[in-house]
Design an enzyme around this catalytic site. Structure first.
Site, short mmCIF file in Angstrom:
data_model
loop_
_atom_site.label_atom_id
_atom_site.label_comp_id
_atom_site.label_asym_id
_atom_site.label_seq_id
_atom_site.Cartn_x
_atom_site.Cartn_y
_atom_site.Cartn_z
N HIS A 14 4.89 -4.53 40.82
CA HIS A 14 3.78 -5.50 40.77
C HIS A 14 3.01 -5.52 42.09
O HIS A 14 1.81 -5.78 42.11
CB HIS A 14 4.30 -6.91 40.49
N GLU A 26 9.60 -5.71 39.97
CA GLU A 26 8.86 -6.64 40.84
C GLU A 26 8.09 -5.91 41.93
O GLU A 26 6.94 -6.24 42.22
CB GLU A 26 9.81 -7.68 41.45
N CYS A 56 7.33 -8.62 30.43
CA CYS A 56 6.70 -9.12 31.65
C CYS A 56 5.94 -10.39 31.31
O CYS A 56 5.26 -10.46 30.28
CB CYS A 56 5.74 -8.05 32.19
ZN LIG Z 1 6.35 -8.24 35.42
#
Ligand SMILES: [Zn+2]
Length: 192
Positions: A166, A163, A119
Site C-alpha cells: 500500500h 501493507e 482489502c
Molecule cells: Zn489492503
C-alpha cells in the site's frame, strides 16, 4: 476508545492516494502523525472485536495503511491475532504501528493465502492467488523512531507485504494472474 476512522473514511480503489508512493515519516514523530498512528490501530482493534465492530459497522482488518485513510505517508498499523486458534485470548502475534518499513530480504520460495486476499479499500473481492515471498525480513521504525528488524513467514509475512505494498501504490489484485487466477504453482506454499 474513540474511533476516528469508520468505513466511510476508508479510501476506496479509484482514489489516487492508493496509487501514490507514500512519503517517509520524519522523527521525532509529530503529534499529528502519532495521533494518526494511534487512530489507525484503534480501527483494527475495534474491527476485530465481534460486538464492537457491529455497532460501528467496521469490516474486520489485520492491517491498515495510511493511504487507506487518505494520508500518503509510510505508516501502517498491523494487528495479527495469535496464530494458535485455541488461544484466542492470547497476546496477538504482532500488534504495532510500523513507520518507514522496508523489506530488506525475501525468500525465493513463494507463499500465497489459499483463499486469496481481501482489502478494506477494495469493495468487490478480486478472486485468485496473490503470490508473494513466503519469508521476509522487514526493517521499520517504531513510534519512538527506534529501528527494528523482524523476520516473518507464512500468514504474518503476507500481511506485512500487503501493507507495505500500500505504501508503494500497489493493491493485492495487481499480483493476481487474471488469466489463471487459481493456477497452482509447485514452488508456492499455499497458506491456510
Ligand atoms: Zn489492503
Amino acid at each position: 476508545m474513540t474511533i476516528r476512522f469508520t468505513m466511510d473514511k476508508i479510501t476506496r480503489d479509484g482514489n489516487p492516494v492508493l496509487r501514490q508512493i507514500a512519503q517517509p515519516v520524519p522523527f521525532p514523530l509529530s503529534e499529528e502523525h502519532a495521533q494518526l498512528a494511534k487512530d489507525m490501530m484503534t480501527y483494527l482493534v475495534i474491527s476485530q472485536d465481534a460486538t464492537q465492530n457491529e455497532s460501528y459497522d467496521l469490516r474486520p482488518g489485520v492491517g491498515l495503511a495510511a493511504p487507506q485513510v487518505g494520508y500518503s505517508l509510510q505508516i501502517a498499523a498491523v494487528l495479527v491475532p495469535s496464530l494458535d486458534p485455541h488461544e484466542s485470548d492470547d497476546e496477538p502475534y504482532f500488534k504495532g504501528t510500523i513507520f518507514n518499513p522496508t523489506i530488506i530480504s525475501e525468500s525465493v520460495k513463494r507463499g500465497a493465502l489459499d483463499v486469496g486476499e481481501g482489502c478494506l479499500s477494495v469493495d468487490e473481492d478480486v478472486p485468485g492467488f496473490v503470490p508473494r515471498a513466503n519469508h521476509v525480513t522487514v526493517r521499520y521504525q517504531d513510534e519512538q523512531g527506534t529501528v527494528k528488524t523482524i523476520k516473518l513467514r507464512d500468514y504474518p509475512a503476507i500481511v506485512f507485504q500487503h501493507e507495505i505494498d500500500h505504501l508503494h501504490g500497489h493493491l493485492y489484485y495487481d499480483h493476481i494472474d487474471l488469466k489463471a487466477p487459481w493456477q497452482v504453482d509447485d514452488d508456492t506454499k499455499y497458506i491456510e
